[in-house]
Design a protein around this motif. Structure first.
Motif, PDB file in Angstrom:
ATOM      1  N   VAL A  99       0.856  -1.189   0.000  1.00  0.00           N
ATOM      2  CA  VAL A  99       0.000   0.000   0.000  1.00  0.00           C
ATOM      3  C   VAL A  99       0.892   1.239   0.000  1.00  0.00           C
ATOM      4  O   VAL A  99       1.596   1.500   0.977  1.00  0.00           O
ATOM      5  CB  VAL A  99      -0.928   0.012   1.233  1.00  0.00           C
ATOM      6  N   THR A 119      -0.504  -1.196  -4.648  1.00  0.00           N
ATOM      7  CA  THR A 119      -1.722  -0.401  -4.705  1.00  0.00           C
ATOM      8  C   THR A 119      -1.448   1.005  -4.183  1.00  0.00           C
ATOM      9  O   THR A 119      -0.435   1.256  -3.532  1.00  0.00           O
ATOM     10  CB  THR A 119      -2.849  -1.033  -3.869  1.00  0.00           C
ATOM     11  N   GLU A 120      -2.365   1.916  -4.490  1.00  0.00           N
ATOM     12  CA  GLU A 120      -2.324   3.295  -3.994  1.00  0.00           C
ATOM     13  C   GLU A 120      -1.021   3.996  -4.381  1.00  0.00           C
ATOM     14  O   GLU A 120      -0.355   4.618  -3.564  1.00  0.00           O
ATOM     15  CB  GLU A 120      -2.550   3.327  -2.490  1.00  0.00           C
ATOM     16  N   THR A 146      -2.823   5.424  -8.897  1.00  0.00           N
ATOM     17  CA  THR A 146      -3.858   6.462  -8.802  1.00  0.00           C
ATOM     18  C   THR A 146      -3.432   7.712  -9.555  1.00  0.00           C
ATOM     19  O   THR A 146      -4.246   8.408 -10.136  1.00  0.00           O
ATOM     20  CB  THR A 146      -4.131   6.845  -7.345  1.00  0.00           C
ATOM     21  N   LEU A 270     -10.416   4.774  -3.298  1.00  0.00           N
ATOM     22  CA  LEU A 270      -9.437   3.791  -2.841  1.00  0.00           C
ATOM     23  C   LEU A 270     -10.043   2.441  -2.454  1.00  0.00           C
ATOM     24  O   LEU A 270      -9.456   1.402  -2.753  1.00  0.00           O
ATOM     25  CB  LEU A 270      -8.630   4.347  -1.663  1.00  0.00           C
ATOM     26  N   ARG A 274      -8.570  -1.114  -3.721  1.00  0.00           N
ATOM     27  CA  ARG A 274      -8.065  -2.196  -2.865  1.00  0.00           C
ATOM     28  C   ARG A 274      -8.758  -3.517  -3.171  1.00  0.00           C
ATOM     29  O   ARG A 274      -8.126  -4.573  -3.148  1.00  0.00           O
ATOM     30  CB  ARG A 274      -8.265  -1.815  -1.392  1.00  0.00           C
TER      31      ARG A 274
END
Length: 330
Positions: A99, A119-120, A146, A270, A274
Motif C-alpha cells: 500500500v 496499490t495506492e 492512482t 481507494l 483495494r
C-alpha cells in the motif's frame, strides 16, 4: 476365490485397501500465502485491508480456509517497512500486496523473485522506477496506480469556486514519502497559475505531525492542501480539525479526508482499488506473471463535498458544484 473385506474377493479387497491408503497419504493441497505491507496503524490498517479481504471473498478466497494472509503494519513509521518486508520474504509468501509507494519500493528492494501487487501509487510508477512501462511492467511488480498528483490544478480550482478569497495555502505533507516531491511540484505549478502563495507543514511521523498541527505553524494561511500518504491519511481527522479550528477550507485527494472534515476532495476511490488488488492476486496465484499484467490507471474520479464543513466555515457551495459532486456529506 476366498472372500475378504465385506464379502469381496480377497485380492480386490486388498487392492481397495491399498488405494485408500495411498489416497490417505496424499499431502493436502498447499494453502496460498499472501503478504500484506502498509504504513498504517492498527485501526486504519484494518479498515484498509478489509477492502482487500472483501475483494478476496468476491473471488472465493477466505482467509484461514483456502488462503492465508500475513499482515504487516508499520504503525505510521516508514522506517519500519524494510524490516517488515524482510519478514514477509523470509516467510516465503506467494505474493506481496503493498500500500503506497514507500511500501512498494521497499518490497521491490527486498525481493526480485516474489510477485508484488502494488496499490495506492499516487506517483507515476514509471517515474518512480517501479515498472518499465504501464503496459508491460517487467520485473516482479504490477498493480494499480492512482496518479492523483496531476489533478491539483482541478482541486485548487474547485477550492477557489467555494472560497474565492483564498490566497495563501498551507501544504501538509510527509517529506519521507517518495511521492511527496511530485505532489508538491504539482501544487506549486497549479498555485502559480492561480496566483496562490504557498507555505509548507512537513512531518514524517504521525506523532510529529500531530505536534505540528497543535503549534502555531500555518496560522498565516487561509487555506490548506494535503498531500496524500499513509501518515497524513492516518491523521486525516487531526488535519480536518486543524483547518476547522483556524476556520480555513481544506482540499485533499481522497474522500477519506473529506469524511474527516476537509471541505472537499477529488480523486480515486481507494476502497474500490483495494478490492481490485485481489483480482491481480488471483491472476498471479493461478500462474500469471507480474511482468505480463499491465498496471491499471483510474479512469473515473470522484468529487466529494463536505457540506457540514462548508456551513461551519460560513461558505456557500455553488449549486452547480453540488450537482457535479458524486457525494455531498451532510
Amino acid at each position: 476365490m476366498p472372500l475378504g473385506w465385506n464379502g469381496l474377493p480377497g485380492a480386490i479387497a486388498i487392492l481397495l485397501l491399498a488405494v485408500a491408503a495411498v489416497a490417505g497419504a496424499q499431502p493436502a493441497a498447499k494453502m496460498a500465502r499472501i503478504g500484506w505491507l502498509d504504513t498504517g496503524d492498527g485501526a486504519s490498517s484494518n479498515e484498509i485491508s478489509g477492502d482487500f479481504r472483501q475483494g478476496l471473498r468476491d473471488l472465493k478466497y477466505i482467509d484461514g480456509q483456502n488462503v492465508t494472509v500475513e499482515y504487516r503494519h508499520a504503525g505510521g513509521s516508514v522506517g519500519r517497512l524494510a524490516d517488515l518486508a524482510a519478514e514477509l520474504v523470509r516467510q516465503r509468501v506467494d505474493v506481496i500486496v503493498t500500500v503506497g509507494e514507500g511500501a512498494a519500493l521497499v518490497a521491490r528492494r527486498a525481493t526480485n523473485a516474489i510477485p508484488i501487487v502494488a496499490t495506492e501509487l499516487g506517483q507515476d510508477p514509471v517515474k518512480a522506477g517501479l515498472v518499465t512501462s504501464l503496459a508491460r511492467p517487467g520485473g516482479n511488480l504490477t498493480g494499480l496506480a492512482t496518479q492523483s498528483d496531476e489533478l491539483w490544478e482541478k482541486r485548487l480550482g474547485l477550492l477557489r469556486q467555494i472560497a474565492p478569497r483564498v490566497s495563501r495555502i498551507a501544504v501538509i505533507a510527509n517529506p519521507a514519502y517518495p511521492g511527496t516531491l511530485s505532489c508538491i511540484e504539482e501544487i506549486r505549478s497549479a498555485a502559480q497559475g492561480l496566483g496562490l502563495q504557498l507555505s509548507y507543514l512537513e512531518a514524517s511521523e504521525g506523532t510529529a505531525l500531530q505536534r505540528l498541527l497543535g503549534s502555531s505553524e500555518g496560522d498565516a494561511a487561509d487555506g490548506v492542501a494535503v498531500c496524500w500518504d499513509g501518515v497524513t491519511l492516518a491523521n486525516a481527522r487531526a488535519i480536518g480539525d486543524f483547518a476547522l479550528k483556524r476556520r480555513v477550507p481544506s482540499v485533499a485527494p481522497l474522500r477519506e479526508y473529506a469524511s474527516a472534515g476537509a471541505l472537499l476532495s477529488f480523486g480515486t476511490n481507494l476502497p474500490a482499488q483495494r478490492r481490485r488488488a485481489a483480482y491481480y492476486v488471483d491472476k498471479i496465484l493461478k500462474g500469471a506473471k507480474p511482468a505480463d499484467l499491465p498496471v491499471e490507471r483510474p479512469t473515473l474520479f470522484e468529487l466529494v463535498v463536505n457540506a457540514t464543513t462548508a456551513r461551519t466555515l460560513g461558505l456557500t457551495v455553488p449549486p452547480a458544484l453540488l450537482i457535479l459532486a458524486d457525494d455531498v456529506l451532510q
